[in-house]
Design an enzyme around this catalytic site. Structure first.
Site, PDB file in Angstrom:
ATOM      1  N   HIS A  70     -57.616  99.706 -66.063  1.00  0.00           N
ATOM      2  CA  HIS A  70     -58.206  98.381 -65.864  1.00  0.00           C
ATOM      3  C   HIS A  70     -59.714  98.465 -66.036  1.00  0.00           C
ATOM      4  CE1 HIS A  70     -59.927  95.252 -63.020  1.00  0.00           C
ATOM      5  NE2 HIS A  70     -59.229  94.516 -63.854  1.00  0.00           N
ATOM      6  N   ASN A  71     -60.317  97.460 -66.708  1.00  0.00           N
ATOM      7  CA  ASN A  71     -61.771  97.466 -66.935  1.00  0.00           C
ATOM      8  C   ASN A  71     -62.228  98.860 -67.356  1.00  0.00           C
ATOM      9  OD1 ASN A  71     -61.824  94.790 -66.246  1.00  0.00           O
ATOM     10  ND2 ASN A  71     -62.858  95.069 -64.281  1.00  0.00           N
ATOM     11  N   GLU A 100     -58.497  98.509 -71.518  1.00  0.00           N
ATOM     12  CA  GLU A 100     -58.919  97.114 -71.477  1.00  0.00           C
ATOM     13  C   GLU A 100     -60.343  96.957 -71.991  1.00  0.00           C
ATOM     14  OE1 GLU A 100     -58.870  93.312 -68.419  1.00  0.00           O
ATOM     15  OE2 GLU A 100     -59.234  95.309 -67.606  1.00  0.00           O
ATOM     16  N   ASP A 102     -63.278  93.851 -72.145  1.00  0.00           N
ATOM     17  CA  ASP A 102     -63.746  92.498 -71.836  1.00  0.00           C
ATOM     18  C   ASP A 102     -64.861  92.147 -72.809  1.00  0.00           C
ATOM     19  OD1 ASP A 102     -62.023  92.791 -69.763  1.00  0.00           O
ATOM     20  OD2 ASP A 102     -63.455  92.348 -68.172  1.00  0.00           O
ATOM     21  N   HIS A 115     -68.505  93.476 -67.581  1.00  0.00           N
ATOM     22  CA  HIS A 115     -67.784  92.651 -66.624  1.00  0.00           C
ATOM     23  C   HIS A 115     -68.568  91.356 -66.447  1.00  0.00           C
ATOM     24  CE1 HIS A 115     -65.462  92.343 -62.577  1.00  0.00           C
ATOM     25  NE2 HIS A 115     -64.698  92.000 -63.593  1.00  0.00           N
ATOM     26  N   GLU A 149     -59.556  91.032 -73.293  1.00  0.00           N
ATOM     27  CA  GLU A 149     -59.904  89.845 -72.527  1.00  0.00           C
ATOM     28  C   GLU A 149     -61.046  89.164 -73.276  1.00  0.00           C
ATOM     29  OE1 GLU A 149     -61.559  88.764 -68.140  1.00  0.00           O
ATOM     30  OE2 GLU A 149     -59.865  90.155 -68.236  1.00  0.00           O
TER      31      GLU A 149
END
Length: 520
Positions: A70-71, A100, A102, A115, A149
């Site tokens: 995640h992230n 991931e 973003d 983030h 994302e």
């Protein structure tokens, strides 16, 4: 008594076969050879044959647990942490197969990764994809899922698509295998060496190219996780599309999405009636845990044919993790964790994926891959149910690490054995502590556990320095899948908090596994 038996055996060997040549002449093992065997991979608690790639890799992707991050770009917390390509390198080296990214609009037409709406540092999308191209298949040849994302404008989405195309080249999957619309997901074997993009897609694989560039709005996992209407179960697919807010989405980026089309989750009934095998949903940890508790059997069936991704709560600003075991229990494949944060949760993740060549894919049990009804809350109801008795005698420790590196510091070690699995299997027991002895503490204490679903269970051995005035200090641990345990007298080679080996530090145990008799 065990120690006495071993000492007697060693004394016999030493007296009758005092040297290596004499031992060889009599077809026996020397004392040195015996000691080397005890600490070798063959004498370890984890079966070395199951360390190698040995599972069937030809089943649909939905039939595997997939090591997931995640992230992935973050090296630290979610508010002010550093973003770095090195975080991707470290995750991929640990066998991670779902990373991931973003993405946000950056200066000079260059998308950036960070983030959003925080003080985390920014890195170029271009650099992330370049790192992925270099490291994606160094540890494992099986497919990498790039979970996108997307917060970018149409213009910078086009730049993203171009960068993906040019940097990843032939490793980027651009179309269904054999140009056929799938009835089930392809296998890791079919997708060796390929990068799969997970994102929103305009239309589906069955759709014509005449669709408008509008799709249900996708800005974050949080949006994706929740249905747009409380009565979504009762709406048709067309009504749901009209009910959703519309936004522009790059056709170029959309066309790169093949087997991992992100869709909102509208309930198991709707999914069963309308969803395609290549459509997948993301769930917040709280949403996933609620579904697992309330409708576990339905979640298992859903995950037998479609991929599900679970991600940590947005409240975990310190990059802490949730317990992944609860979501593996219902067959969720992509249970994403903050890899930068050491602790129990990453120990479990590393333990599960230590098997099968550390390739990042672990085949789910057969009762989670077919239409049989498996409810993790009622494991005894499944076909072929058999519970097992696990007996672990913790005998001794060898050269346990110091918690305080100051000269003269001494530890008071204890060992805790923890079982993780379905709810009925959760258990832990611990030894007494040994005063002032980290070099060769002796416990000789035995624990007994009942394991109802061994196929899902993990066994974690933890060594701590006892402190009566405050919380015990962590010294080392080792986590092993129950199905990979070698019974018998075994050494457990301890790992540090960040998962690296602690040289020469080990536990010596005796493990017995047997079917549970009726009188127990």
């Amino acid at each position: 008594h065990v120690t006495e038996h071993f000492l007697t055996g060693l004394t016999y060997i030493r007296q009758n076969f005092p040297c290596l040549l004499t031992a060889k002449k009599h077809g026996a093992m020397s004392i040195d050879g015996f000691q080397m065997y005890l600490v070798s991979p063959e004498g370890a608690v984890l079966d070395p044959q199951l360390l190698a790639l040995h599972q069937d890799m030809s089943q649909p992707l939905s039939h595997y647990f997939i090591c997931s991050s995640h992230n992935t770009y973050l090296m630290d917390d979610q508010l002010r942490g550093q973003s770095s390509q090195e975080a991707y390198v470290q995750a991929l080296k640990r066998g991670c197969r779902c990373v991931e990214v973003d993405c946000w609009d950056g200066p000079n037409g260059e998308p950036v990764v960070y983030h959003g709406h925080t003080f985390t540092s920014k890195i170029l999308f271009r650099d992330v994809i370049t790192t992925l191209a270099e490291y994606a298949f160094k540890v494992s040849e099986f497919p990498v899922i790039l979970s996108l994302e997307n917060h970018c404008s149409i213009e910078q989405q086009k730049v993203m698509a171009q960068l993906l195309d040019t940097i990843l080249g032939d490793t980027l999957l651009r179309a269904p295998l054999d140009r056929l619309v799938p009835q089930e997901l392809p296998s890791p074997q079919d997708l060796k060496g390929k990068v799969l993009l997970k994102a929103k897609k305009i239309g589906g694989l069955e759709e014509s190219e005449t669709l408008t560039d509008e799709i249900p709005d996708e800005v974050s996992d949080e949006d994706e996780a929740e249905p747009k209407s409380p009565s979504a179960e009762n709406l048709s697919a067309d009504a749901l599309r009209l009910n959703d807010k519309k936004s522009k989405f790059s056709r170029e980026l959309s066309d790169l999405v093949v087997y991992c089309k992100s869709v909102h989750f509208h309930g198991f009934e709707y999914s069963h009636l309308h969803s395609k095998c290549y459509e997948m949903s993301s769930f917040s940890e709280s949403k996933a845990r609620k579904l697992a508790k309330d409708t576990g059997a339905e979640f298992v069936r859903h995950n037998s044919r479609q991929l599900s991704r679970v991600y940590p709560s947005g409240m975990r600003t310190d990059s802490s993790n949730y317990n992944p075991q609860e979501l593996w229990n219902v067959g969720c494949q992509i249970v994403a964790l903050n890899f930068q944060t050491a602790g129990l949760e990453m120990d479990l993740n590393d333990g599960l994926f230590s098997q099968n060549g550390c390739c990042g894919y672990v085949l789910k049990p057969d009762f989670m891959r077919n239409d049989d009804s498996f409810d993790p809350e009622r494991p005894q109801d499944r076909n072929g149910y058999t519970s097992l008795r696990l007996s672990i005698q913790v005998i001794s420790g060898q050269q346990l690490p110091k918690v305080n590196q100051k000269e003269g510091s001494i530890v008071d070690p204890l060992v805790r054995v923890e079982i993780y699995g379905v709810f009925q299997d959760q258990a832990k027991q611990e030894t007494s502590y040994i005063d002032n002895n980290g070099f060769n503490p002796l416990w000789n204490e035995t624990f007994h556990f009942i394991v109802h679903v061994p196929e899902l269970a993990l066994v974690r051995f933890v060594v701590e320095d006892y402190d009566k005035a405050s919380r015990n200090d962590f010294m080392g641990q080792f986590t092993v899948p129950f199905t990979c345990i070698q019974p018998g007298y075994r050494h457990i080679h301890l790992l540090s908090k960040d998962g690296t080996a602690i040289p020469l530090s080990s536990l010596f145990v005796n493990i017995k596994i047997s079917e549970l008799t009726t009188e127990v």
